[in-house]
Design a protein around this motif. Sequence first.
Motif, mmCIF file in Angstrom:
data_model
loop_
_atom_site.group_PDB
_atom_site.id
_atom_site.type_symbol
_atom_site.label_atom_id
_atom_site.label_comp_id
_atom_site.label_asym_id
_atom_site.label_seq_id
_atom_site.Cartn_x
_atom_site.Cartn_y
_atom_site.Cartn_z
ATOM 1 N N GLY A 1 0.783 -1.218 0.000
ATOM 2 C CA GLY A 1 0.000 0.000 0.000
ATOM 3 C C GLY A 1 0.819 1.273 0.000
ATOM 4 O O GLY A 1 0.257 2.371 -0.015
ATOM 5 N N GLY A 2 2.132 1.166 0.039
ATOM 6 C CA GLY A 2 2.963 2.359 0.082
ATOM 7 C C GLY A 2 3.699 2.616 -1.214
ATOM 8 O O GLY A 2 3.483 1.943 -2.218
ATOM 9 N N PHE A 3 4.584 3.601 -1.164
ATOM 10 C CA PHE A 3 5.333 4.016 -2.342
ATOM 11 C C PHE A 3 6.808 3.721 -2.153
ATOM 12 O O PHE A 3 7.624 3.925 -3.039
ATOM 13 C CB PHE A 3 5.121 5.521 -2.554
ATOM 14 C CG PHE A 3 5.845 6.077 -3.738
ATOM 15 C CD1 PHE A 3 5.426 5.770 -5.037
ATOM 16 C CD2 PHE A 3 6.965 6.891 -3.567
ATOM 17 C CE1 PHE A 3 6.103 6.283 -6.143
ATOM 18 C CE2 PHE A 3 7.642 7.402 -4.676
ATOM 19 C CZ PHE A 3 7.208 7.095 -5.960
ATOM 20 N N GLY A 4 7.181 3.220 -0.983
ATOM 21 C CA GLY A 4 8.601 3.031 -0.702
ATOM 22 C C GLY A 4 9.193 4.284 -0.099
ATOM 23 O O GLY A 4 8.470 5.171 0.364
ATOM 24 N N SER A 5 10.529 4.360 -0.083
ATOM 25 C CA SER A 5 11.215 5.504 0.521
ATOM 26 C C SER A 5 11.846 6.363 -0.560
ATOM 27 O O SER A 5 12.290 5.855 -1.586
ATOM 28 C CB SER A 5 12.288 5.026 1.495
ATOM 29 O OG SER A 5 13.334 4.375 0.799
ATOM 30 N N VAL A 6 11.850 7.679 -0.300
ATOM 31 C CA VAL A 6 12.518 8.617 -1.203
ATOM 32 C C VAL A 6 13.482 9.463 -0.379
ATOM 33 O O VAL A 6 13.095 10.062 0.626
ATOM 34 C CB VAL A 6 11.514 9.519 -1.933
ATOM 35 C CG1 VAL A 6 12.251 10.536 -2.808
ATOM 36 C CG2 VAL A 6 10.557 8.690 -2.767
ATOM 37 N N GLN A 7 14.725 9.499 -0.818
ATOM 38 C CA GLN A 7 15.763 10.186 -0.060
ATOM 39 C C GLN A 7 16.521 11.130 -0.979
ATOM 40 O O GLN A 7 16.823 10.774 -2.124
ATOM 41 C CB GLN A 7 16.728 9.132 0.527
ATOM 42 C CG GLN A 7 17.815 9.676 1.442
ATOM 43 C CD GLN A 7 18.897 8.637 1.716
ATOM 44 O OE1 GLN A 7 18.985 7.634 1.023
ATOM 45 N NE2 GLN A 7 19.722 8.884 2.711
ATOM 46 N N VAL A 8 16.818 12.333 -0.493
ATOM 47 C CA VAL A 8 17.691 13.247 -1.236
ATOM 48 C C VAL A 8 19.003 13.399 -0.477
ATOM 49 O O VAL A 8 19.025 13.432 0.757
ATOM 50 C CB VAL A 8 17.062 14.635 -1.463
ATOM 51 C CG1 VAL A 8 15.889 14.550 -2.440
ATOM 52 C CG2 VAL A 8 16.611 15.248 -0.152
ATOM 53 N N LEU B 1 19.044 11.413 -5.749
ATOM 54 C CA LEU B 1 17.662 11.157 -5.374
ATOM 55 C C LEU B 1 17.490 9.640 -5.441
ATOM 56 O O LEU B 1 17.697 9.034 -6.497
ATOM 57 C CB LEU B 1 16.725 11.845 -6.368
ATOM 58 C CG LEU B 1 15.228 11.649 -6.136
ATOM 59 C CD1 LEU B 1 14.780 12.380 -4.866
ATOM 60 C CD2 LEU B 1 14.435 12.166 -7.332
ATOM 61 N N ILE B 2 17.156 9.029 -4.302
ATOM 62 C CA ILE B 2 17.094 7.574 -4.223
ATOM 63 C C ILE B 2 15.678 7.133 -3.911
ATOM 64 O O ILE B 2 15.082 7.581 -2.922
ATOM 65 C CB ILE B 2 18.048 7.037 -3.129
ATOM 66 C CG1 ILE B 2 19.493 7.472 -3.429
ATOM 67 C CG2 ILE B 2 17.946 5.522 -3.036
ATOM 68 C CD1 ILE B 2 20.492 7.046 -2.372
#
Lengths: 369, 369, 369
Positions: free
Chosen positions: B290-297, B323-324
């Motif tokens: 149900g999520g989008f995962g993680s986004v890291q800058v 951007l990961i």
Amino acid sequence: AWKGAPLIEGEGGWSFKPRGRLMYDVGFSSAPSSTGRADGFGNEARRARLGVEGDIPGGFGYKFELDFAGGEVDATDAYLSYGDGPIEVIVGQHNNFQSLDELTSSLHSSFIERAAFTDAFGFERRVGASVTYKQGIVLAQAGLFTDNINDTSSKNRGADARLVLMPKMGDAQLHLGGSVHYNDLDDPAASVRYRQRPFVHFTSERFVNTGNLAAASETGYGLEGAVIAGPFHAAAEGFWQQVSRPGALSDPTFFGGYAEVGYFLTSGDSRGYKSGKFDRVKPANPVGKGGFGSVQVNLRYDYLDLNDAGITGGIQNAYQASLIWKPTDYVLFSLNYGKQAYDDAVYAAAGGDTSYSVDAFGARAQVDF
Amino acid sequence: AWKGAPLIEGEGGWSFKPRGRLMYDVGFSSAPSSTGRADGFGNEARRARLGVEGDIPGGFGYKFELDFAGGEVDATDAYLSYGDGPIEVIVGQHNNFQSLDELTSSLHSSFIERAAFTDAFGFERRVGASVTYKQGIVLAQAGLFTDNINDTSSKNRGADARLVLMPKMGDAQLHLGGSVHYNDLDDPAASVRYRQRPFVHFTSERFVNTGNLAAASETGYGLEGAVIAGPFHAAAEGFWQQVSRPGALSDPTFFGGYAEVGYFLTSGDSRGYKSGKFDRVKPANPVGKGGFGSVQVNLRYDYLDLNDAGITGGIQNAYQASLIWKPTDYVLFSLNYGKQAYDDAVYAAAGGDTSYSVDAFGARAQVDF
Amino acid sequence: AWKGAPLIEGEGGWSFKPRGRLMYDVGFSSAPSSTGRADGFGNEARRARLGVEGDIPGGFGYKFELDFAGGEVDATDAYLSYGDGPIEVIVGQHNNFQSLDELTSSLHSSFIERAAFTDAFGFERRVGASVTYKQGIVLAQAGLFTDNINDTSSKNRGADARLVLMPKMGDAQLHLGGSVHYNDLDDPAASVRYRQRPFVHFTSERFVNTGNLAAASETGYGLEGAVIAGPFHAAAEGFWQQVSRPGALSDPTFFGGYAEVGYFLTSGDSRGYKSGKFDRVKPANPVGKGGFGSVQVNLRYDYLDLNDAGITGGIQNAYQASLIWKPTDYVLFSLNYGKQAYDDAVYAAAGGDTSYSVDAFGARAQVDF
């Protein structure tokens, strides 16, 4: 579950399976001695692969396989995938949808070697990103590719697409397909070379060979047709490979194709088919369960024309037969014979003759898991 | 249990786990055309690894992994271990405790490539024997090493040690470390060469390069600091590499270091940390649940100075951003940009100018198991 | 079940097991400095293997293992097998029944290196097809072989056979064997070269060496004897290697052999034996179960004579000792010393002396699964 090797499954969509194959070939080739080419006894480990594949929760997956034949290491499939319903996205090294015979696993092919044009035109797995759509009788595939994982220092960039219809007609499985291919070599020093061995791979002689041709890009078109009806199958393909050459050089179009038929002598056996490719033969009565396995005979006419637009790479007309015994799903033995008749062969026989035949015989022992 | 691949466990302390990773990079670099260096589009399989690890009753264990990227085979970790309480002894090829950024797995790094000094100073796994002591907030590591498993015909012998304190301050994880390194080359003909690419690995150009320097030994000193506080992390390192050269030749000291900060845009995510290294990011809300995962800058300033004692290898000041996106624990996509500003670059641009910039952009797709 | 790694079994006769080994050697060699040969400290990864084996319903099976030591890839066992009662048929790369010391796994050998003649005469795995019959105390093996999987472009073809009797005398295991070997090189340009290192493998110097000898065929004869009685074992072999040379060239016969004894200092331990080979030592009281593992001492006299029929390759008399500690079934550490006394060494020492000694010391750390 077992698919040759254990398919280990975990909760939430995890899976993992080792995979591999060993193929040993032995045989001989016979060319006119006046050509001065090496022939006679030969043998090799044709493929020696080890790899893994798996699924990751969320729709992701991977496949990574290596071939160690010939004392070298070459990655075959090496990719990350994502699937959602009828769509599969693949990133990494995989086949760029070249032809039915190329895409069918070497484990499940009807002859020891694929049709002459597949090697001749340099079909190989390439690094790229692709999308496959599969729904009902339709399979559509398209992708952008660079080059083989060992050649990514090249500037090659191309696009490939394939469309397959795979309807059932009564109990018969039909296959109709076409593919288009474009590859920009993007290097003033780039060249292509199209050539092919006389059927067996353990010889390194090629009697048709364009030599190196300076090239700017390659464009290919393929047509595919096949039918499986009980113990019988037939398949035919044609492929046109066009080379765009720099400056005022001519732009040749080379052609290759084949037509084959096959029949199982053992009752209840049939060629497998799945997702636009021939698939595994699973003997109805395998060794170990009171049976003898499956026995199949195949005949193929194979044609390759490397003459065009002032280039004389030669023409190969090949007449091939194979006998395949599968004692069980994951073990195969085969006998293969091919007569290759040449015109404009690149090596002249006595009296400057370039029209002659080369015979080849190859036996294979194969296991996979 | 599953850790990407199945972790198979048996009675008495047996365990076995396959492991592997695939990383594909694509992008481009852009250098002043007057330098005459190759740039533009590039792509490669950056890492393609397959291996195993396991435990053997009695406290023993092993790890053996191979990298097949680039059409070659290189062993990465390949060792036998013995653990007893806070002590672990390792014999075989492993990392010689070089730096936080080097020791952090390439799977869990904040940029497509590590800090410039780590490649420049030739950090690599080496064959050796080491002891690690870990208790509470203290990690102490020391070992004797020869050379990489592919270079054991050299006479290299060295000693390396690292000390890390890893206290918690409230919820924040702190990391403070230092390491010392000595390597005796023990060969009158030995030389070292320190150089580095402009951020991305698919180019083979290096704009900073000491060239070959006759060398008797290398001595290195590193300082490490990092903090992880919820979605935020920062890290900084400095490393001094001293070359003892034979006879009357000068003994230069080169330096490299970086400072970086990173932040997760997705709530609940944080950088992993374990045993003196950054560890896996496990998205709080992954794809498939149900999520989008993680986004890291991430932002990094990276510095490498290869000028000293009469040697002009050049200076690189790099400004990098990444951007990961991790849709799930074992899949990663990243976008990376770096501007590398040079002084005393080894290739002159128009008018003899050796102060210019090289831009690089790289995208990565990654899966591991 | 566990055999170092998990042995995964499925219904109907399926099985799968990963396998691998790591061996690290370190030590030194010492030759008279007047010979000008490299000696001193050395180290290497002696073997670094990864592979799989499995069974397929119907009596089939496979084994496929790769060695990655030295930065190269070499297939070791890579075959398809079929077993039915006392008969086993193997197709693919496997050992051609050369000698007890060669056939005994390097995991279970009594010294860091095998007897000098085994390397000197070029024993290696080859591609072929063989039949093994094992019933009661009789083991009979015969096969047709070509060449190593990396050298199948050669025209080599040969036949090999071995007969072993393995009776029990009270509690003692006896081993009596003999083997014959023929290899037709079938190439006017073919040559053989017999040579050997001074005991340890991490040196590349050879003090006995026939140099390249033009050769048409090789014929070999081996005799084997061994006994295991509780903590004690003894073994001895002799091998005659005859070279048929083209035209009027002489046909030399070279000889190598050894005699060894070994004894376990720890109570309850004994050397393993299975199917005509020494097998794994399984310490009665391993580490992790309150014991110290097994400790074994071994002494060997090893002889290699490469002088015959006008060829002066040199004679090596070697006196070797080893101390082996196995903390548990799958982990091994050993210390090894050898004094190699030469006559007609191929490198002259001061004053033209070709009779001198080379000392070698080697320590090994080993894990397998």
